[in-house]
Motif scaffolding. Structure first.
Motif, PDB file in Angstrom:
ATOM      1  N   ALA A  52       0.833  -1.207   0.000  1.00  0.00           N
ATOM      2  CA  ALA A  52       0.000   0.000   0.000  1.00  0.00           C
ATOM      3  C   ALA A  52       0.867   1.257   0.000  1.00  0.00           C
ATOM      4  CB  ALA A  52      -0.909  -0.013   1.220  1.00  0.00           C
ATOM      5  N   TYR A  73      -0.637   9.319  -8.924  1.00  0.00           N
ATOM      6  CA  TYR A  73      -0.688  10.343  -7.876  1.00  0.00           C
ATOM      7  C   TYR A  73      -1.232  11.638  -8.474  1.00  0.00           C
ATOM      8  CZ  TYR A  73       0.664  13.356  -3.998  1.00  0.00           C
ATOM      9  OH  TYR A  73       0.646  14.238  -2.947  1.00  0.00           O
ATOM     10  N   TYR A  79      -2.598   9.527  -3.798  1.00  0.00           N
ATOM     11  CA  TYR A  79      -2.614   8.342  -4.642  1.00  0.00           C
ATOM     12  C   TYR A  79      -4.045   7.889  -4.910  1.00  0.00           C
ATOM     13  CZ  TYR A  79       2.440   7.602  -4.121  1.00  0.00           C
ATOM     14  OH  TYR A  79       3.807   7.732  -4.171  1.00  0.00           O
ATOM     15  N   THR A  81      -7.137   5.628  -4.977  1.00  0.00           N
ATOM     16  CA  THR A  81      -7.560   4.644  -3.979  1.00  0.00           C
ATOM     17  C   THR A  81      -7.755   3.274  -4.631  1.00  0.00           C
ATOM     18  OG1 THR A  81      -9.873   5.271  -4.317  1.00  0.00           O
ATOM     19  CG2 THR A  81      -8.686   6.392  -2.557  1.00  0.00           C
ATOM     20  N   GLY A  82      -7.525   2.228  -3.846  1.00  0.00           N
ATOM     21  CA  GLY A  82      -7.748   0.869  -4.306  1.00  0.00           C
ATOM     22  C   GLY A  82      -6.662   0.297  -5.192  1.00  0.00           C
ATOM     23  N   GLN A  84      -2.435  -0.585  -5.466  1.00  0.00           N
ATOM     24  CA  GLN A  84      -1.227  -0.733  -4.677  1.00  0.00           C
ATOM     25  C   GLN A  84       0.013  -0.760  -5.565  1.00  0.00           C
ATOM     26  OE1 GLN A  84      -1.255  -3.890  -1.817  1.00  0.00           O
ATOM     27  NE2 GLN A  84      -2.924  -2.966  -0.648  1.00  0.00           N
ATOM     28  N   THR A  98      -5.982   5.256 -13.034  1.00  0.00           N
ATOM     29  CA  THR A  98      -5.638   5.166 -11.612  1.00  0.00           C
ATOM     30  C   THR A  98      -4.317   4.451 -11.381  1.00  0.00           C
ATOM     31  OG1 THR A  98      -6.886   3.103 -11.394  1.00  0.00           O
ATOM     32  CG2 THR A  98      -8.059   5.170 -10.910  1.00  0.00           C
TER      33      THR A  98
END
Length: 363
Positions: A52, A73, A79, A81-82, A84, A98
């Motif tokens: 994460a 980012y 960052y 979300t969801g 990694q 994303t």
């Protein structure tokens, strides 16, 4: 580079004669050797950051991986979300929205975290009772790219819940709210304070607007003097400039909802103004506009007679009452209606007529 590094490991930490079988001695437990259980599986894999955001750790990937990925980012937001930090391609159709991927290497992870730092902004919530946004008691801690300047946003005082939709005061105004005039931005930490409003500009064209300075508490405006007009200062944010306070300028404590330095309402009327003509030795008259407070007297003045001298008549304009003791001295007269101060000659003639009437009555 990796090959040279790997050979150094062979001479010291990795002692297997070949790649067949188990790791020699304690090299597996010591973290210098790894095992796998399929044909030709012992390929040195790429390294990626994994985990994460904020707690990602660099580590070897599965031997089939050729790319590393990480969450995208967004400046002032953070960052995505969801997502990694991970080995392999971006999942599904997240690439470019994303998630972003890079070509992996054996010596170092390519999916490095961005360099960030923090700053603070005020955040706002709508007070339905008051009908406007109010600042929350605690400052919001915001995050940004190290290379970026701080940026805060805020509602204008009159914005509704539907017009200002930012979740907090960090970063830019949402959507078109800035262009629509419902949100404003600034580029210093904790700068997004809703300022007071003041009337601003010259007396003839002053308009109410938010002050630029977030520390301003006062508004100022020109003092109005009956028959003379407004002082030579503008309506403005902040205290009176220089030493004008009390002479040509006055101040007041303002609020965020409306400027306290309201325009002084005046009544307009006209008088004749007299100027001495040294050639004719008489006073010339011209019309001029006059101003007085709404409940004030529309007074005009004039030389008492055509024989009144320049030294005896001390007014410089025909607006307002006679100066000093000139009325009592009989060198200046007053009247109370628009353009009532006609020529002194008329006043002299009327005085002559009155003298005749009185003379006849007592004969």
């Amino acid at each position: 580079y990796w090959k040279q590094w790997y050979q150094r490991r062979v001479r010291g930490q990795y002692t297997n004669a070949n790649g067949c079988g188990a790791c020699a001695g304690t090299s597996k437990d010591d973290g210098h050797c790894k095992e796998c259980d399929s044909d030709s599986c012992n390929v040195i894999p790429i390294v990626c950051n994994q985990g994460a955001p904020g707690s990602e750790v660099s580590g070897e990937c599965d031997s089939s991986a050729t790319k590393c990925s990480k969450p995208m980012y967004t400046d002032y937001i953070g960052y995505a979300t969801g997502v990694q930090f991970a080995c392999g391609e971006c999942a599904g159709e997240s690439e470019g929205s994303t998630c972003t991927a890079c070509d992996g290497a054996q010596d170092a992870a390519c999916n490095t975290p961005v360099s960030v730092d923090t700053f603070q902004c005020h955040s706002y919530e709508f007070n339905s009772e008051a009908g406007n946004f109010v600042a929350k008691s605690d400052l919001e801690t915001c995050e940004k790219l190290t290379a970026s300047d701080p940026k805060c946003n805020r509602p204008v005082f009159t914005a509704t819940e539907a017009q200002y939709t930012n979740a907090n005061g960090c970063g830019a105004c949402a959507g078109t709210s800035k262009d629509d005039g419902h949100c404003k931005e600034c580029d210093i930490g904790s700068c997004n304070v809703i300022p007071i409003k003041c009337l601003q500009g010259p007396a003839s064209a002053a308009t109410t607007a938010e002050c630029i300075s977030i520390t301003a508490t006062k508004c100022s405006k020109p003092i109005f003097v009956d028959y003379e007009g407004f002082g030579e200062v503008e309506y403005a944010c902040g205290p009176c400039p220089g030493e004008t306070s009390g002479s040509t300028c006055e101040e007041c404590d303002s609020t965020k909802s409306a400027g306290c330095n309201v325009i002084t309402q005046v009544a307009d009327y006209q008088c004749y103004t007299y100027s001495y003509n040294s050639a004719t030795k008489k006073f010339d008259q011209t019309k001029r506009g006059c101003q007085v407070s709404l409940n004030g007297d529309t007074t005009c003045n004039q030389p008492a007679t055509e024989e009144t001298t320049q030294a005896e008549y001390k007014n410089t304009i025909g607006c307002g009452p006679c100066k000093d003791t000139t009325k009592a001295d009989g060198t200046c007269t007053e009247c109370k209606t628009d353009l009532c101060n006609g020529t002194p000659q008329l006043a002299a003639s009327m005085a002559f007529v009155m003298m005749l009437v009185i003379h006849c009555l007592f004969m």
